[in-house]
Write a protein that holds these residues in place. Structure first.
Motif, PDB file in Angstrom:
ATOM      1  N   MET A 430      35.781  44.362  45.015  1.00 37.95           N
ATOM      2  CA  MET A 430      36.269  43.451  46.053  1.00 37.95           C
ATOM      3  C   MET A 430      37.777  43.616  46.095  1.00 37.95           C
ATOM      4  O   MET A 430      38.519  42.987  45.338  1.00 37.95           O
ATOM      5  CB  MET A 430      35.864  42.015  45.733  1.00 37.95           C
ATOM      6  CG  MET A 430      34.361  41.812  45.641  1.00 37.95           C
ATOM      7  SD  MET A 430      33.474  42.166  47.190  1.00 37.95           S
ATOM      8  CE  MET A 430      33.811  40.684  48.127  1.00 37.95           C
ATOM      9  N   CYS A 436      36.241  40.367  51.102  1.00 38.93           N
ATOM     10  CA  CYS A 436      36.335  39.079  50.406  1.00 38.93           C
ATOM     11  C   CYS A 436      35.931  37.934  51.329  1.00 38.93           C
ATOM     12  O   CYS A 436      35.264  36.979  50.907  1.00 38.93           O
ATOM     13  CB  CYS A 436      37.753  38.860  49.889  1.00 38.93           C
ATOM     14  SG  CYS A 436      38.269  40.026  48.621  1.00 38.93           S
ATOM     15  N   ALA A 439      32.261  37.681  51.410  1.00 38.06           N
ATOM     16  CA  ALA A 439      31.689  37.764  50.072  1.00 38.06           C
ATOM     17  C   ALA A 439      30.281  37.186  50.014  1.00 38.06           C
ATOM     18  O   ALA A 439      29.423  37.692  49.274  1.00 38.06           O
ATOM     19  CB  ALA A 439      32.596  37.044  49.071  1.00 38.06           C
ATOM     20  N   ILE A 451      36.719  42.310  41.149  1.00 34.38           N
ATOM     21  CA  ILE A 451      37.906  42.161  41.992  1.00 34.38           C
ATOM     22  C   ILE A 451      38.985  43.121  41.514  1.00 34.38           C
ATOM     23  O   ILE A 451      39.388  43.084  40.347  1.00 34.38           O
ATOM     24  CB  ILE A 451      38.429  40.715  41.945  1.00 34.38           C
ATOM     25  CG1 ILE A 451      37.343  39.744  42.415  1.00 34.38           C
ATOM     26  CG2 ILE A 451      39.684  40.566  42.796  1.00 34.38           C
ATOM     27  CD1 ILE A 451      37.696  38.284  42.198  1.00 34.38           C
ATOM     28  N   LEU A 484      41.579  34.100  48.107  1.00 36.88           N
ATOM     29  CA  LEU A 484      40.544  35.131  48.239  1.00 36.88           C
ATOM     30  C   LEU A 484      39.777  35.315  46.944  1.00 36.88           C
ATOM     31  O   LEU A 484      38.545  35.457  46.940  1.00 36.88           O
ATOM     32  CB  LEU A 484      41.176  36.449  48.681  1.00 36.88           C
ATOM     33  CG  LEU A 484      41.652  36.527  50.136  1.00 36.88           C
ATOM     34  CD1 LEU A 484      42.378  37.840  50.382  1.00 36.88           C
ATOM     35  CD2 LEU A 484      40.484  36.367  51.107  1.00 36.88           C
ATOM     36  N   VAL A 488      35.727  34.683  46.516  1.00 33.15           N
ATOM     37  CA  VAL A 488      34.799  35.705  46.017  1.00 33.15           C
ATOM     38  C   VAL A 488      33.982  35.157  44.844  1.00 33.15           C
ATOM     39  O   VAL A 488      32.752  35.320  44.776  1.00 33.15           O
ATOM     40  CB  VAL A 488      35.570  36.966  45.591  1.00 33.15           C
ATOM     41  CG1 VAL A 488      34.657  37.926  44.811  1.00 33.15           C
ATOM     42  CG2 VAL A 488      36.148  37.678  46.801  1.00 33.15           C
TER      43      VAL A 488
END
Length: 570
Positions: A430, A436, A439, A451, A484, A488
Motif C-alpha cells: 500500500m 489506500c 483499501a 504499507i 492514509l 488502510v
C-alpha cells in the motif's frame, strides 16, 4: 570531524592502524617477453593455492559465523573456475606474453571497473569480491604472505578498502572498529562486520587516508557515521558516556531479544526485518526478529545483461525460505523502474520514471517474465513459510491480473507434479494514495497489506524523496500520510486481514507508540533498530497508545505531530 556511511552500529575509541594497500590491483607491467609456460604454471599454482586458502577460511567462517557467511567465500572460490576470469588471465599470458601478476591485475581491473560503474549499490560493491580474490592471486604469485600481521593491542583499522577475507582474518580480541575510504552498507565486508559485532564506517572518501595517521586516537560512531580524529578531552568524555549508555542499551536489548513484542497490557505485534541479500540471513535470525517483512527480489535482476532463469531464482528464494524455517518470509515481486534500472529489459528512458513504467506495471506487461518469477517463488514455498507480495498496485484490475497469473503458475506446477504451498499467502504494497483510499475494496482480495511509507509519502505529498532541495517537505509525520495509514489499517481489520509497515517509519522509535495506537500489526525495518522498537512496545500499553494516536490524528502540521510525540511518546 569526518563523515562516512554507517554500516555497523557501535561507538569505539582506539588508536588507528592504517593499511596502506591501494584500491587498484594494478602491478608494474613487464615490457620484456616472458616464458609463457612458466607464467602459466605460476598462475595455475596460484589458483590452486588460493582455492586451498579459501576452503580453509570458509571452514573457519562456517564454524564461527555459520554457513550463510561462509557462502561469501564459496562465491570467491567460484571465481577461480570462471573462464571469463581466470581463463582470460591465461589467454593474456599466452597471446600477449604477459607476466602472470600483470595478467591478473589487468583482468581484475577490468572486472572492478565494470562493477563499480553500475548504479545498483549491491552490484557496485561486488567489486570488493573481485579485488579480494585478485589480491590473493597476486600475493601467491609473488610469494607474499596472504595473512596480514596485526598488533596485539586494541586498534581501529583504517584503509582504502577492506575485503571480505581480510575482515574475517581480523583479530577480534583487538580490533575495535573498521573505517574505509571506499565501500558501503551492502558490501560483503560490511555484512561481515555487522555479524562480527565490529563497529564500522565505510565510504568516508578519498581524503580519509590523508587525514588519519597510524597511532592517532580515533572515535568512530557506526550508527551516525561520524569520525573524530584526535578528540579533545571534552569530546572524549562525551563519547565515553555515549559508549557506556550504548553498552547498557545493548545488554537491555539482548535480554529482551527472545521475548515477544508485547505491550504492558498484553497486546502482541510482530517485529520483522527488511532484507536486501541472502547473505544477511544468519545475522537477521540471530538478531531476534520474527521473520522477514520485506525481501527485495530485484537484487537478482539488477545490472546484468541477462535475466535470471527460474532455477537461479528458485535457488535464491529457497535458500532464504529454508534458512528461516517456520518464520515468515515476505518476498516482494520484481520492483524495478524509477531509480532502479534493469539493463536486461532495456527499459525506456522516461521524463518522470517514478510515475512511469515500473514494478507491477512491468510484470503485467511482460507476463512471460512474471510467470518465471511466480513459478520460482511457488517452488521455494515448499521449503519454508514464504509469502508473496505485489508492489505498486494502483488499480484493482492489476491485482486481479497478478492473481490470475499466480493461479496459472500454480496450475502449471501441479501438472508437472512440482510441490508448493497450496495455501501460500498473497499480499500487496500500500504505497499509492489511490489504493489506500480503496483499501476496503483491496482488502477483500488479499491476505495482508504492507504499507510502504517511503513511496507513500512521495506520492501523497508530491515530493521527490531523492531531491535534496525539497527534503524538508518529505515527512511521514504529515497528517495526510497518517490519515492514509490509519485508513488502510482500519480497512484491513474490518476485512479480517492484517497490516504491516516496511518503510523507514517502522524503525523510528519516535513513531512506535503512534503506529501501535493506529493498530499496526507488524513492524518491519532494519534489524539494527528493531530492538529499540521492541523495547518501546514492551514499555507502553495499548490503551495509552490509542489515546495518543487519536489525538495525533486531530493535529494539522508536521511540526505539531513531531512535537506532541516528543512530549508524550518518549
Amino acid at each position: 570531524m569526518l563523515k562516512g556511511i554507517p554500516v555497523s552500529a557501535g561507538i569505539s575509541i582506539a588508536p588507528v592502524l592504517r593499511l596502506t594497500h591501494e584500491t587498484a590491483i594494478t602491478q608494474a607491467e613487464s615490457t620484456t617477453p616472458v616464458d609463457t609456460t612458466q607464467e602459466l604454471g605460476l598462475l595455475s599454482k596460484s589458483v590452486e593455492q588460493a582455492r586451498e586458502q579459501l576452503e580453509k577460511l570458509k571452514e573457519q567462517t562456517e564454524e564461527q559465523l555459520g554457513s550463510e557467511k561462509a557462502a561469501i567465500l564459496s562465491a570467491h572460490i567460484a571465481f577461480l573456475d570462471d573462464p571469463a576470469f581466470v581463463g582470460e588471465m591465461s589467454a593474456l599470458i599466452e597471446n600477449q606474453q604477459l607476466a602472470a601478476s600483470t595478467a591478473v591485475s589487468q583482468v581484475a581491473d577490468q572486472f572492478i571497473a565494470l562493477f563499480e560503474s553500475m548504479d545498483d549499490a549491491y552490484m557496485k560493491e561486488r567489486a570488493d569480491d573481485i579485488r579480494d580474490v585478485s589480491r590473493r592471486l597476486i600475493r601467491n604469485i609473488s610469494g607474499g604472505d596472504t595473512v596480514i600481521s596485526y598488533p596485539e593491542e586494541p586498534f581501529i583499522l583504517v584503509a582504502w578498502d577492506v575485503t571480505p577475507s581480510e575482515t574475517l582474518q581480523l583479530p577480534l580480541q583487538y580490533v575495535r572498529g573498521i573505517v574505509t575510504a571506499k565501500g558501503g552498507a551492502t558490501s560483503h565486508a560490511a555484512i561481515l562486520a555487522r555479524s562480527l559485532g565490529i563497529p564500522a564506517v565505510m565510504g568516508a572518501g578519498d581524503t580519509l587516508m590523508e587525514k588519519v595517521d597510524s597511532g592517532s586516537l580515533l572515535i568512530i560512531d557506526g550508527t551516525s557515521g561520524q569520525l573524530i580524529v584526535s578528540p579533545d578531552a571534552d569530546t572524549m568524555a562525551t563519547y565515553q558516556e555515549k559508549a557506556a549508555q550504548e553498552e547498557k542499551e545493548r545488554q537491555l536489548y539482548e535480554a529482551i531479544k527472545d521475548l515477544p513484542a508485547e505491550t504492558t497490557d498484553g497486546h502482541r505485534v510482530h517485529l520483522m526485518a527488511n532484507m536486501a541479500v541472502p547473505e544477511e540471513s544468519d545475522a537477521l535470525i540471530a538478531s531476534g526478529v520474527e521473520g522477514i517483512g520485506l525481501f527485495r527480489s530485484e537484487f537478482l535482476f539488477m545490472d546484468r545483461s541477462t535475466l535470471p532463469d527460474e532455477n537461479e531464482q528458485f535457488a535464491a528464494y529457497k535458500h532464504v525460505a529454508a534458512a528461516f524455517g517456520d518464520k515468515p518470509v515476505i518476498i516482494r515481486t520484481l520492483d524495478v523502474g524509477g531509480d532502479k534500472h534493469l539493463p536486461a529489459l532495456a527499459l525506456p528512458q522516461e521524463e518522470n520514471p517514478f510515475l512511469g513504467f515500473r514494478a507491477m506495471r512491468i510484470s503485467l506487461a511482460r507476463p512471460e517474465l512474471f510467470l518465471v518469477q511466480l513459478r520460482a517463488l511457488l517452488r521455494a514455498s515448499a521449503f519454508g513459510r514464504l509469502l508473496i507480495m505485489f508492489p505498486m498496485i494502483s488499480h484493482l484490475e492489476q491485482l486481479r491480473e497478478a492473481k490470475r497469473l499466480l493461479e496459472q503458475a500454480k496450475s502449471e506446477l501441479r501438472a508437472e507434479g512440482i510441490a508448493f504451498d497450496e495455501k501460500i499467502a498473497v499480499g500487496m504494497m500500500m504505497e499509492i494514495p489511490g489504493a489506500c483510499l480503496q483499501a476496503d475494496v483491496f482488502a477483500k482480495e488479499v491476505d495482508f497489506f504492507s504499507i510502504g511509507t517511503n513511496d507513500l509519502v512521495q506520492y501523497t505529498l508530491a515530493v521527490d524523496r531523492m531531491n535534496a532541495n525539497i527534503a524538508e517537505l518529505y515527512s511521514y509525520y504529515h497528517p495526510a500520510v497518517l490519515r492514509l495509514i490509519s485508513q488502510v489499517i482500519q480497512a484491513s481489520h474490518r476485512a479480517g486481514i492484517w497490516t504491516g509497515l516496511c518503510g523507514e517509519m517502522a524503525g523510528d522509535r519516535l513513531a512506535t507508540k503512534l503506529l501501535l495506537g493506529l493498530g499496526l500489526d507488524e513492524f518491519s525495518g532494519a534489524a539494527s533498530v528493531m530492538p529499540k522498537v521492541k523495547e518501546r512496545i514492551r514499555s507502553t500499553s495499548l490503551v495509552e497508545a490509542k489515546q495518543l494516536a487519536e489525538h495525533v490524528l486531530t493535529l494539522s502540521t508536521v511540526d505539531e505531530v513531531v512535537q506532541y510525540l516528543k512530549d508524550k511518546a518518549l
